[in-house]
Design an enzyme around this catalytic site. Structure first.
Site, PDB file in Angstrom:
ATOM      1  N   HIS A 272       0.855  -1.195   0.000  1.00 39.94           N
ATOM      2  CA  HIS A 272       0.000   0.000   0.000  1.00 39.94           C
ATOM      3  C   HIS A 272       0.883   1.234   0.000  1.00 39.94           C
ATOM      4  CE1 HIS A 272      -3.140   2.839   1.113  1.00 39.94           C
ATOM      5  NE2 HIS A 272      -3.982   1.917   0.690  1.00 39.94           N
ATOM      6  N   ASP A 329      -7.937  -5.268  -0.250  1.00 39.03           N
ATOM      7  CA  ASP A 329      -8.394  -6.160  -1.332  1.00 39.03           C
ATOM      8  C   ASP A 329      -8.023  -7.618  -1.124  1.00 39.03           C
ATOM      9  OD1 ASP A 329      -7.547  -3.392  -3.285  1.00 39.03           O
ATOM     10  OD2 ASP A 329      -9.576  -4.176  -3.059  1.00 39.03           O
TER      11      ASP A 329
HETATM   12  C1  SDX Z   1      -6.168  -0.027  -3.101  1.00 36.02           C
HETATM   13  O1  SDX Z   1      -4.301   4.450  -2.182  1.00 36.02           O
HETATM   14  C2  SDX Z   1      -5.292   3.844  -1.580  1.00 36.02           C
HETATM   15  O2  SDX Z   1      -5.718   4.186  -0.520  1.00 36.02           O
HETATM   16  C3  SDX Z   1      -5.875   2.677  -2.340  1.00 36.02           C
HETATM   17  C4  SDX Z   1      -6.907   1.847  -1.590  1.00 36.02           C
HETATM   18  C5  SDX Z   1      -8.161   2.630  -1.335  1.00 36.02           C
HETATM   19  O3  SDX Z   1      -8.884   2.304  -0.386  1.00 36.02           O
HETATM   20  O4  SDX Z   1      -8.482   3.521  -2.181  1.00 36.02           O
HETATM   21  O5  SDX Z   1      -6.380   1.422  -0.350  1.00 36.02           O
HETATM   22  C6  SDX Z   1      -7.328   0.616  -2.398  1.00 36.02           C
HETATM   23  O6  SDX Z   1      -5.921   0.286  -4.243  1.00 36.02           O
HETATM   24  C7  SDX Z   1      -5.309  -1.010  -2.355  1.00 36.02           C
HETATM   25  C8  SDX Z   1      -4.081  -1.515  -3.201  1.00 36.02           C
HETATM   26  C9  SDX Z   1      -4.574  -2.617  -4.131  1.00 36.02           C
HETATM   27  N1  SDX Z   1      -3.482  -2.991  -5.080  1.00 36.02           N
HETATM   28  C10 SDX Z   1      -2.833  -4.159  -4.972  1.00 36.02           C
HETATM   29  O7  SDX Z   1      -3.018  -4.963  -4.062  1.00 36.02           O
HETATM   30  C11 SDX Z   1      -1.855  -4.426  -6.108  1.00 36.02           C
HETATM   31  C12 SDX Z   1      -0.528  -4.933  -5.523  1.00 36.02           C
HETATM   32  N2  SDX Z   1       0.089  -3.860  -4.795  1.00 36.02           N
HETATM   33  C13 SDX Z   1       1.130  -3.099  -5.454  1.00 36.02           C
HETATM   34  O8  SDX Z   1       0.971  -2.945  -6.826  1.00 36.02           O
HETATM   35  C14 SDX Z   1       1.558  -1.856  -4.699  1.00 36.02           C
HETATM   36  O9  SDX Z   1       1.808  -2.240  -3.407  1.00 36.02           O
HETATM   37  C15 SDX Z   1       0.655  -0.632  -4.668  1.00 36.02           C
HETATM   38  C16 SDX Z   1       0.203  -0.247  -6.035  1.00 36.02           C
HETATM   39  C17 SDX Z   1      -0.534  -0.896  -3.816  1.00 36.02           C
HETATM   40  C18 SDX Z   1       1.452   0.498  -4.040  1.00 36.02           C
HETATM   41  O10 SDX Z   1       2.455   0.814  -4.930  1.00 36.02           O
HETATM   42  P1  SDX Z   1       3.623   1.870  -4.532  1.00 36.02           P
HETATM   43  O11 SDX Z   1       3.282   2.630  -3.287  1.00 36.02           O
HETATM   44  O12 SDX Z   1       3.943   2.652  -5.767  1.00 36.02           O
HETATM   45  O13 SDX Z   1       4.808   0.931  -4.124  1.00 36.02           O
HETATM   46  P2  SDX Z   1       5.921   0.441  -5.121  1.00 36.02           P
HETATM   47  O14 SDX Z   1       5.279  -0.135  -6.355  1.00 36.02           O
HETATM   48  O15 SDX Z   1       6.911   1.540  -5.275  1.00 36.02           O
HETATM   49  O16 SDX Z   1       6.543  -0.762  -4.297  1.00 36.02           O
HETATM   50  C19 SDX Z   1       7.577  -0.540  -3.357  1.00 36.02           C
HETATM   51  C20 SDX Z   1       8.425  -1.802  -3.424  1.00 36.02           C
HETATM   52  C21 SDX Z   1       8.856  -2.155  -4.846  1.00 36.02           C
HETATM   53  O17 SDX Z   1      10.044  -2.920  -4.723  1.00 36.02           O
HETATM   54  P3  SDX Z   1      11.484  -2.185  -4.992  1.00 36.02           P
HETATM   55  O18 SDX Z   1      11.385  -1.561  -6.396  1.00 36.02           O
HETATM   56  O19 SDX Z   1      11.587  -1.113  -3.905  1.00 36.02           O
HETATM   57  O20 SDX Z   1      12.498  -3.278  -4.882  1.00 36.02           O
HETATM   58  O21 SDX Z   1       7.638  -2.933  -2.997  1.00 36.02           O
HETATM   59  C22 SDX Z   1       7.466  -3.819  -4.083  1.00 36.02           C
HETATM   60  C23 SDX Z   1       7.795  -3.082  -5.349  1.00 36.02           C
HETATM   61  O22 SDX Z   1       8.283  -3.972  -6.343  1.00 36.02           O
HETATM   62  N3  SDX Z   1       6.071  -4.231  -4.048  1.00 36.02           N
HETATM   63  C24 SDX Z   1       5.627  -5.468  -4.232  1.00 36.02           C
HETATM   64  C25 SDX Z   1       4.233  -5.389  -4.048  1.00 36.02           C
HETATM   65  N4  SDX Z   1       3.876  -4.135  -3.765  1.00 36.02           N
HETATM   66  C26 SDX Z   1       5.017  -3.420  -3.773  1.00 36.02           C
HETATM   67  N5  SDX Z   1       6.275  -6.611  -4.549  1.00 36.02           N
HETATM   68  C27 SDX Z   1       5.492  -7.710  -4.674  1.00 36.02           C
HETATM   69  N6  SDX Z   1       4.148  -7.729  -4.492  1.00 36.02           N
HETATM   70  C28 SDX Z   1       3.494  -6.588  -4.185  1.00 36.02           C
HETATM   71  N7  SDX Z   1       2.169  -6.600  -4.017  1.00 36.02           N
END
Ligand code: SDX
Length: 393
Positions: A272, A329
């Site tokens: 998140h 989710d």
């Molecule tokens: C919602 O914003 C809100 O409030 C949203 C929400 C709401 O109520 O409106 O809460 C609802 O959208 C919840 C999120 C649902 N999405 C997912 O579950 C999809 C999987 N999650 C990721 O795509 C990600 O965690 C996000 C999109 C939720 C957040 O992305 P960020 O903040 O841009 O984080 P990032 O992509 O920069 O990740 C940071 C690190 C990265 O690794 P490094 O490049 O630092 O090595 O964490 C890793 C990412 O690769 N990472 C994950 C991961 N989420 C982040 N690695 C594996 N699996 C994951 N799920």
């Protein structure tokens, strides 16, 4: 950086507004709507009461609540011409696309909603119409997909029971809403009702900042929510859990895939932008999943896979270092499925829940007379050059 412009991809460190609606503390895993704890609201309130709280800022007293509920109930019916729009969609149209189109079509049935300077009572009428008609549109989008005749709203039922009946009633047989299902749905909608400046809410605000109508702004929010990184994640989680089950249930294999930088696979439902601790909603939904499935006598093997995956991730350095926890989710789809909601309606359920939050945020943005959203950029394209006629290229 270039001159005075600071680039902040995804606005990770940029505040877009001041808001009095929802408070999040990502480090502590705190979520409050207008100061009330999400844990209390999920346990003691109803979705319509939470909608009133978010939109008007205070919990309603008994007479305010009854008036509000009655207003919403008397606007659930939609114009018969909506069926002409619905008939235009192929049956494989994703319900989110149908929903955003139907919501935007309200500007045609209520043209004064296009007037950015209309009276407060007119705006309130638009708000009530939206809250009332969204469940009807959502259920009709589903009926379009399964090729069943649409059901008209039943104003003798509460908000969630009415939605469930429009979703599942068939001419050929009677449908009685299970109160356990209606109550579980009501709690899920409360948990999704607002979440400060997330992607879809920011979309609603920026579209509304051009003084586009409330309906057009909400329609835009629905489309932003559709993405698998946002509201679409609840559908992707179930698809991921099903894939793990079909693959033999080896959660470690999928955890390794999620950690592999060369593999685009992510652990859906994890991570998140704001929460670097447990998403408080995920905690409540995880507990509700056990309760609801037990009450309904449903045994869903993907719930066990989900718990195993969570346990493994919470003990894996890759996830711990990045503070990746289950988000809203991760478990919600398991409950939706137990309630009989089909997978590609999961994100529609998220939109149904988030509607009051979007409305409240749009209303606050308009009442604060916020300027049109128009960010700047740092230009990295070609320098000035002369036009070359096509025969010389
Ligand atoms: C919602 O914003 C809100 O409030 C949203 C929400 C709401 O109520 O409106 O809460 C609802 O959208 C919840 C999120 C649902 N999405 C997912 O579950 C999809 C999987 N999650 C990721 O795509 C990600 O965690 C996000 C999109 C939720 C957040 O992305 P960020 O903040 O841009 O984080 P990032 O992509 O920069 O990740 C940071 C690190 C990265 O690794 P490094 O490049 O630092 O090595 O964490 C890793 C990412 O690769 N990472 C994950 C991961 N989420 C982040 N690695 C594996 N699996 C994951 N799920």
């Amino acid at each position: 950086e270039s001159g005075l412009i600071t680039i902040d991809p995804g606005y990770k460190n940029t505040g877009s507004t001041k808001s009095a609606i929802t408070f999040l503390d990502g480090e502590q895993g705190i979520l409050r709507y207008r100061g009330y704890r999400i844990e209390d609201l999920a346990e003691k309130s109803t979705f319509l009461e939470v909608a009133y709280l978010l939109i008007y800022g205070e919990l309603p007293n008994q007479s305010e609540y009854e008036k509000f509920s009655r207003e919403v109930t008397t606007h659930t019916l939609v114009h018969e011409d909506i069926k002409k729009i619905l008939d235009g969609f192929p049956s494989n149209a994703h319900p989110m696309g149908v929903l955003s189109s139907l919501i935007c079509s309200l500007t045609a049935f209520y043209p004064n909603s296009l007037d950015p300077n209309r009276s407060a009572e007119d705006v309130n009428l638009s708000i009530v119409r939206l809250l009332a008609k969204m469940p009807t549109f959502a259920a009709w989008a589903y009926k379009n997909e399964v090729g069943h005749p649409v059901n008209y709203p039943d104003n003798s039922l509460d908000y969630c029971s009415n939605f469930l009946k429009m979703m599942f009633a068939l001419p050929a047989e009677n449908y009685d809403v299970d109160p356990v299902v209606a109550k579980a749905l009501d709690q899920l909608l409360i948990l999704h009702a607002d979440h400060e400046q997330n992607c879809s809410t920011s979309t609603v605000r920026i579209v509304g900042s051009s003084h586009a109508s409330l309906y057009a702004s909400i329609s835009a929010g629905i489309n932003a929510l559709w993405g698998p990184l946002h509201g679409g994640a609840n559908q992707s989680v179930i698809e991921m859990l099903e894939a793990i089950k079909a693959d033999g249930g080896d959660t470690k294999k999928f955890l390794d895939k999620a950690k592999d930088k060369n593999d685009p696979f992510r652990l859906m439902g994890f991570g998140h932008r704001v929460y670097k601790n447990f998403d408080p909603r995920a905690k409540i939904i995880k507990k509700a999943a056990d309760d609801v499935l037990a009450k309904l006598g449903v045994n869903d093997p993907v719930l066990d896979i989900a718990k195993e995956l969570e346990e493994a991730a919470l003990n894996d350095p890759y996830f711990v270092e990045r503070k990746l926890y289950p988000n809203v989710d991760f478990y919600s789809g398991i409950i939706y499925r137990a309630l009989g909601i089909p997978t590609d309606m999961f994100t529609v359920m998220f939109a149904l829940g988030r509607l009051p939050g979007w409305i409240a945020q749009w209303k606050e943005m308009r009442e604060n007379n916020e300027p049109i959203g128009r960010p700047r950029q740092v230009y990295t394209g070609a320098n000035e050059r002369d036009y070359v006629s096509i025969n010389k290229r």
